[in-house]
Design an enzyme around this catalytic site. Sequence first.
Site, mmCIF file in Angstrom:
data_model
loop_
_atom_site.group_PDB
_atom_site.id
_atom_site.type_symbol
_atom_site.label_atom_id
_atom_site.label_comp_id
_atom_site.label_asym_id
_atom_site.label_seq_id
_atom_site.Cartn_x
_atom_site.Cartn_y
_atom_site.Cartn_z
ATOM 1 N N GLU A 174 31.029 -16.402 47.154
ATOM 2 C CA GLU A 174 30.335 -15.270 46.549
ATOM 3 C C GLU A 174 30.691 -13.989 47.326
ATOM 4 O OE1 GLU A 174 29.179 -15.857 43.769
ATOM 5 O OE2 GLU A 174 27.580 -17.348 43.676
ATOM 6 N N HIS A 180 33.830 -13.895 42.315
ATOM 7 C CA HIS A 180 33.977 -15.087 43.170
ATOM 8 C C HIS A 180 35.128 -15.972 42.707
ATOM 9 C CE1 HIS A 180 30.841 -17.491 40.590
ATOM 10 N NE2 HIS A 180 32.049 -17.892 40.266
ATOM 11 N N ASN A 197 31.301 -11.749 39.072
ATOM 12 C CA ASN A 197 31.125 -10.983 40.315
ATOM 13 C C ASN A 197 32.345 -11.078 41.237
ATOM 14 O OD1 ASN A 197 30.987 -13.549 41.368
ATOM 15 N ND2 ASN A 197 28.896 -13.396 42.151
ATOM 16 N N ASP A 218 34.864 -27.406 44.610
ATOM 17 C CA ASP A 218 33.448 -27.294 44.975
ATOM 18 C C ASP A 218 32.581 -28.366 44.336
ATOM 19 O OD1 ASP A 218 33.860 -26.121 42.436
ATOM 20 O OD2 ASP A 218 33.650 -24.095 43.223
HETATM 21 C C1 F6R Z 1 34.151 -23.701 39.624
HETATM 22 C C2 F6R Z 1 34.597 -22.487 40.277
HETATM 23 C C3 F6R Z 1 34.106 -21.140 39.836
HETATM 24 C C4 F6R Z 1 34.455 -20.832 38.385
HETATM 25 C C5 F6R Z 1 33.907 -19.453 37.988
HETATM 26 C C6 F6R Z 1 34.188 -19.116 36.552
HETATM 27 O O1 F6R Z 1 34.769 -24.832 40.202
HETATM 28 O O2 F6R Z 1 35.324 -22.598 41.189
HETATM 29 O O3 F6R Z 1 34.691 -20.159 40.654
HETATM 30 O O4 F6R Z 1 35.836 -20.857 38.211
HETATM 31 O O5 F6R Z 1 32.523 -19.433 38.196
HETATM 32 O O6 F6R Z 1 33.441 -19.963 35.715
HETATM 33 P P1 F6R Z 1 33.774 -20.050 34.164
HETATM 34 O O7 F6R Z 1 35.140 -20.594 34.051
HETATM 35 O O8 F6R Z 1 32.739 -21.020 33.634
HETATM 36 O O9 F6R Z 1 33.624 -18.690 33.611
#
Ligand code: F6R
Length: 260
Positions: free
Chosen positions: A143, A138, A136, A67
């Site tokens: 989302e 994702h 959440n 992303d």
């Molecule tokens: C980022 C991504 C997100 C993160 C998720 C967890 O490229 O794909 O899905 O993996 O938001 O974020 P952290 O690792 O910062 O808790």
Amino acid sequence: MEIIIQPDAAEASRVAARIVARLVGDKPHAVLGFATGNTPLQLYRELVRLRREEELDFSGVTTFNLDEYVGIAPAHPSSFHSYMWAHLFSHINVPKQRIHIPDGLTADIPATCRHYEQAIRSAGGIDIQILGIGTNGHIGFNEPTSSLSSRTRIKTLTEESRKHTAAGFGGTGGVPTHVITMGLGTIIDSRMCLLLAFGKKKARAVARAIEGPVTAMVPGSVLQMHPRTVAVLDREAASELEMADYYTWVYDHKPDWQRY
Ligand code: F6R
């Protein structure tokens, strides 16, 4: 799904790095899917160490990131481009022309998303997709209520996700509202998914994704439909799993040839 529970994030990241390193060793032209965020930082540090100390060779690999923020230039310090170069790409010998991260500045988002999907297909598909998970549920920035068969597209971030990255943008108000993200369908087309989750605050999302019903309300639960997902967790992230003792028993009794 294979669930590996390790005492802490450092140990878990070393297991994950061995999985990636073995793939790259066995398949020098592997296609690697990367995530950003806090979770994979130790994995990337370990891959950098393997490059430096054991000459793990990334010269043949192709990479795709999950992303990027819409409206954010690659050079922005909180872009996912900057993150990847700071933590991984500058320190390993992956050829620049084979690195793919969605273009957050594109004037034509649907075309960019279509081309991203096409580039993944042309590279032969992703061999291993590294994933973190949001509180959440994702994965990528799919989302809750994301279609389980979605492809790369624009998504609107939830308030929760924007708060999570507020520090890099001078507060939640500065965080971009939109991202380009691989879809859940794109992610589960990968030949292997490697989900990492660390810390108590991930425990509920992890339990819902791994043991709960498959539902668009918990996007990570789509991994239950994937034939080869390995979840590497620390004890805290695994603390709400009903079958945790069983997963540990399974891992401890793996035949040698199946060990990482
Ligand atoms: C980022 C991504 C997100 C993160 C998720 C967890 O490229 O794909 O899905 O993996 O938001 O974020 P952290 O690792 O910062 O808790």
